[in-house]
Every structure is written in structure tokens, then in C-alpha cells.
Design an enzyme around this catalytic site. Sequence first.
Site, short mmCIF file in Angstrom:
data_model
loop_
_atom_site.label_atom_id
_atom_site.label_comp_id
_atom_site.label_asym_id
_atom_site.label_seq_id
_atom_site.Cartn_x
_atom_site.Cartn_y
_atom_site.Cartn_z
N ASP A 60 -12.92 10.23 -28.04
CA ASP A 60 -12.34 11.11 -27.03
C ASP A 60 -10.81 11.16 -27.11
O ASP A 60 -10.24 12.24 -27.14
CB ASP A 60 -12.76 10.69 -25.62
CG ASP A 60 -12.50 11.83 -24.65
OD1 ASP A 60 -13.12 12.89 -24.82
OD2 ASP A 60 -11.64 11.69 -23.76
N TYR A 66 -26.20 30.01 -25.22
CA TYR A 66 -25.27 29.92 -26.33
C TYR A 66 -25.69 30.89 -27.45
O TYR A 66 -24.85 31.44 -28.15
CB TYR A 66 -25.21 28.48 -26.86
CG TYR A 66 -24.64 27.48 -25.86
CD1 TYR A 66 -23.89 27.88 -24.76
CD2 TYR A 66 -24.85 26.11 -26.03
CE1 TYR A 66 -23.37 26.96 -23.86
CE2 TYR A 66 -24.33 25.18 -25.13
CZ TYR A 66 -23.60 25.61 -24.05
OH TYR A 66 -23.09 24.69 -23.16
N LYS A 88 -11.93 19.00 -30.40
CA LYS A 88 -11.87 17.70 -31.04
C LYS A 88 -12.76 16.72 -30.29
O LYS A 88 -12.97 16.93 -29.09
CB LYS A 88 -10.45 17.16 -31.13
CG LYS A 88 -9.57 17.27 -29.88
CD LYS A 88 -10.02 16.72 -28.56
CE LYS A 88 -10.32 15.25 -28.43
NZ LYS A 88 -10.70 14.84 -27.03
N ILE A 123 -12.23 21.49 -20.00
CA ILE A 123 -11.24 21.96 -20.98
C ILE A 123 -11.37 23.48 -21.19
O ILE A 123 -10.38 24.15 -21.50
CB ILE A 123 -11.36 21.18 -22.32
CG1 ILE A 123 -10.13 21.44 -23.20
CG2 ILE A 123 -12.62 21.51 -23.08
CD1 ILE A 123 -8.83 21.01 -22.61
N ALA A 124 -12.56 24.00 -21.00
CA ALA A 124 -12.74 25.46 -21.13
C ALA A 124 -11.85 26.18 -20.10
O ALA A 124 -11.25 27.22 -20.40
CB ALA A 124 -14.20 25.83 -20.92
N ARG A 165 -25.04 27.48 -20.53
CA ARG A 165 -26.48 27.23 -20.51
C ARG A 165 -27.11 27.89 -19.29
O ARG A 165 -28.33 28.04 -19.23
CB ARG A 165 -26.76 25.72 -20.44
CG ARG A 165 -26.37 24.97 -21.69
CD ARG A 165 -26.36 23.48 -21.41
NE ARG A 165 -25.40 23.13 -20.36
CZ ARG A 165 -25.30 21.96 -19.77
NH1 ARG A 165 -26.12 20.98 -20.14
NH2 ARG A 165 -24.40 21.72 -18.84
N HIS A 188 -20.99 19.74 -30.90
CA HIS A 188 -20.05 20.58 -31.67
C HIS A 188 -20.68 21.12 -32.94
O HIS A 188 -20.50 22.30 -33.28
CB HIS A 188 -18.79 19.77 -32.02
CG HIS A 188 -17.92 19.47 -30.83
ND1 HIS A 188 -16.77 18.73 -30.91
CD2 HIS A 188 -18.04 19.83 -29.52
CE1 HIS A 188 -16.21 18.63 -29.71
NE2 HIS A 188 -16.97 19.29 -28.85
N1 LIG Z 1 -7.97 19.39 -26.21
C1 LIG Z 1 -7.96 18.70 -25.08
O1 LIG Z 1 -6.92 18.47 -24.47
C2 LIG Z 1 -9.25 18.25 -24.52
C3 LIG Z 1 -9.28 17.74 -23.22
C4 LIG Z 1 -10.50 17.40 -22.69
C5 LIG Z 1 -11.64 17.50 -23.45
N2 LIG Z 1 -11.57 17.95 -24.73
C6 LIG Z 1 -12.78 18.08 -25.56
O2 LIG Z 1 -13.52 19.20 -25.06
C7 LIG Z 1 -14.92 18.93 -25.11
C8 LIG Z 1 -15.49 19.12 -23.72
O3 LIG Z 1 -14.84 18.25 -22.82
P1 LIG Z 1 -14.81 18.55 -21.23
O4 LIG Z 1 -13.97 17.49 -20.64
O5 LIG Z 1 -14.45 19.96 -20.97
O6 LIG Z 1 -16.33 18.28 -20.86
P2 LIG Z 1 -17.13 18.80 -19.58
O7 LIG Z 1 -16.20 19.07 -18.46
O8 LIG Z 1 -18.23 17.81 -19.39
O9 LIG Z 1 -17.73 20.20 -20.06
C9 LIG Z 1 -18.59 20.30 -21.14
C10 LIG Z 1 -19.37 21.61 -21.04
O10 LIG Z 1 -20.29 21.62 -22.13
C11 LIG Z 1 -21.49 22.25 -21.75
N3 LIG Z 1 -22.62 21.37 -22.07
C12 LIG Z 1 -23.63 21.66 -22.91
N4 LIG Z 1 -24.52 20.68 -22.98
C13 LIG Z 1 -24.09 19.72 -22.16
C14 LIG Z 1 -24.62 18.46 -21.79
N5 LIG Z 1 -25.77 17.98 -22.32
N6 LIG Z 1 -23.94 17.72 -20.90
C15 LIG Z 1 -22.79 18.17 -20.38
N7 LIG Z 1 -22.23 19.37 -20.70
C16 LIG Z 1 -22.88 20.14 -21.57
C17 LIG Z 1 -21.40 22.54 -20.27
O11 LIG Z 1 -21.10 23.93 -20.15
P3 LIG Z 1 -22.22 24.97 -19.68
O12 LIG Z 1 -22.88 24.35 -18.50
O13 LIG Z 1 -21.43 26.16 -19.37
O14 LIG Z 1 -23.17 25.18 -20.82
C18 LIG Z 1 -20.23 21.71 -19.79
O15 LIG Z 1 -19.56 22.29 -18.73
C19 LIG Z 1 -15.05 17.52 -25.67
O16 LIG Z 1 -15.30 17.60 -27.05
C20 LIG Z 1 -13.69 16.89 -25.44
O17 LIG Z 1 -13.33 15.92 -26.39
C21 LIG Z 1 -10.39 18.34 -25.25
#
Ligand SMILES: NC(=O)c1ccc[n+]([C@@H]2O[C@H](COP(=O)([O-])OP(=O)(O)OC[C@H]3O[C@@H](n4cnc5c(N)ncnc54)[C@H](OP(=O)(O)O)[C@@H]3O)[C@@H](O)[C@H]2O)c1
Length: 323
Positions: free
Chosen positions: A178, A58, A97, A15-16, A37, A79
Amino acid sequence: MTDKFRWGILGTGSIARQFAEGLTALPDAELTAVGSRSEETARRFSEKHGAQRHHSSYEAIARDPDLDAVYVSTPHSLHCENTLLLLEHGQNVLCEKPFAINLSEAERMIAKAREKKRFLMEAMWMRFNPVIRKLGELLEAGAIGEPRQVMADFGFRADFDPEQRLFNPDLGGGALLDVGIYPITFARVVFHEAPVSVVSAAGRGETGIDEQSAYLFRYESGALALLSSAIRTETPHEAVVCGTEGQIRFPRHFWNPDRLILNGDEQRIEIVGNGYNYEAAAVMECVRTGQLECDVMPHSETLAVQSQLDEIRAQWGLTYPGE
Ligand SMILES: NC(=O)c1ccc[n+]([C@@H]2O[C@H](COP(=O)([O-])OP(=O)(O)OC[C@H]3O[C@@H](n4cnc5c(N)ncnc54)[C@H](OP(=O)(O)O)[C@@H]3O)[C@@H](O)[C@H]2O)c1
């Protein structure tokens, strides 16, 4: 000319990437810094998205003195910790969220923002979508009379992986937190109040989290919301608001719609960017004008939805590690 708004991103997952892409639709925004990280991940993300600098922890992005706001895009269970760290160092925060794992965490985050006098908002992007804003206007104007029933579903099929955040209880996995939060928020947008009764059911998977769940809300007036979510089953992604004098339908992805159908009449609205730009623009406006919360997504709404999520999980006896 206005100075560019300097964004930071904490966490460089899927999502980033989309949020960074969304910022490119805002001429007065820039991605200034990225925090990860790992040094390598931070550098790659920052090069790909044209950030000015990257931080390999962070803590380091929290200490960056030249940011206007930081977006938290880590798994649910982080979060609260990440937001508290940022607020402690005086950053304004937009947090993905669900805002937190539970109400108690959400309250601590909001209390810290108030103590530090910093802006804080949950990134519930659906609330900023122009078609969802239009829904609010139509309901306000009585376009379908009194809303009596809402139906909405958000389910998709992910590959099972017990370590991945969707399935991992340590990272706050499960369909409710989620994606169930979207139909629940949608019902909130329609009825503006908490239900007086909630009945729910969950299909729990191998890791104990809900792989699918459904929620039936009854409101004081007798109005109902029939809502569901899933992470192992693709569902239609539709929403319908049925009133005493008509219906408003969202035929696909109601959380990011580009059209609605009012009593059979399709109305399209042009969506600029990928949709994440709308919430970012709202944050920028608030921070620039000195507002500490946003009236489209105020803390009270975050807390109301968060307590709903807690209530539903309590019905199933689903707790996360550390609770
Ligand atoms: N608004 C929307 O449309 C939307 C869509 C999808 C997800 N989301 C929300 O966004 C958040 C992240 O979702 P995502 O799908 O982007 O997840 P993701 O692809 O797994 O990315 C999460 C990021 O968090 C960091 N992180 C820190 N500790 C971690 C750990 N123990 N395990 C895994 N990752 C960790 C990592 O970044 P670093 O390695 O850089 O530290 C990782 O790349 C969730 O809260 C989700 O509900 C929102």
C-alpha cells in the site's frame, strides 16, 4: 479547440473520488463514465462528479465504446483482472499502484497491452509531481554531488478492520504494497537501478499481512537506502537524499511535495490541482500522440519495482491467496 479527453473510472472508492477531483483541474478532460459493481453506487458517484453516464458492472464500462482511457481504482488484488478486462475490450488503461499483486500478474498485464496495442501505465502519481521532477533535475546537475544515502518513510495509523483492504490478505493488504511502494519508488528515482542487496523486516499483524515493514537497500556503488512503511503507526513522512556535496530534504509527504530543501535553502513549487491531475495529463498526452507507454513511468520501471516487492515479501514468506 481540442476535443475533451473522455475518462472512465472503474471502482468508486476513496481514491476514485480524488482522481475525479483531479480531473477538474484539466480543462481538456472530462469524466465521461463511471463503472461500479452496483448501479446505485455508480449513479451516485456519477451524479456527484458530473459524469455523463454510469455503468452497473465493470464489464459494461469495459464495453463503453466512447472512452479515451479508463482509470482502475479497485483494491490491489483486482488490478490485474480489471486491467485485462479493459484491455481485452480495447480500452487504454491507467491502473492504480501497486500495479499488481506480483511480477507475474504485472507481466501478463503488460503483455496484453502490447498484444492489443493499447496504452497502459501504473498510476504512481509521485513520479509526475513537479517537485519530484525537480529532484531529478537537481541530481542530474550534480547539486549534491553523488547521492550516497536515501532515507524515506510512509506510515499512517488506520483503524484495524480485518475485512478492509489494508488488512485483508484477499485484497492484497499490507504496508509494503500500500505505501512501502512510495519510499521504494523514491529510492528508484534517486539511484535509477536495482539494489544488489536487500535486507528487510516485517511486523505482521493478526491477518498475517505486514502492519509495518522496513527495507535496507545496498547499491553496487555502496550507496544505501533506508526505507520504511506502516499502516498502524504514524511516521514523519520525510525523505532525505544525502550526497557527497550536500542534502536534499523533503520535510513532509515526500510522495506529493510542494517544496524541497536544498542544502538548507527551501524551494517551493506551485502545485496545481490536487496532484492527481499530473499523471492524468501525462496519460492524455501519450494517448493523443499515439504512445503506448509513458517515458516518466515506463513498463520497465513498473516491473523493476514490482519485482522488488516480490523479493521483499519472499524474505518474510508472505504470500497472498491464489499465489
Ligand atoms: N495514488 C494514491 O494516492 C492512492 C491513494 C489511496 C489508494 N490508492 C490505491 O487505489 C486503490 C483503491 O484504494 P481505495 O483507498 O480507493 O480503496 P476503497 O476506498 O476501498 O475503494 C475501492 C473500490 O474498489 C471497488 N471494489 C471492487 N471489489 C471490491 C472488493 N472486493 N472490496 C472492496 N472494494 C472493491 C469498489 O468500488 P465499486 O463498489 O464502485 O465497485 C470500492 O469502492 C488501491 O490499489 C490503492 O493502493 C492510491
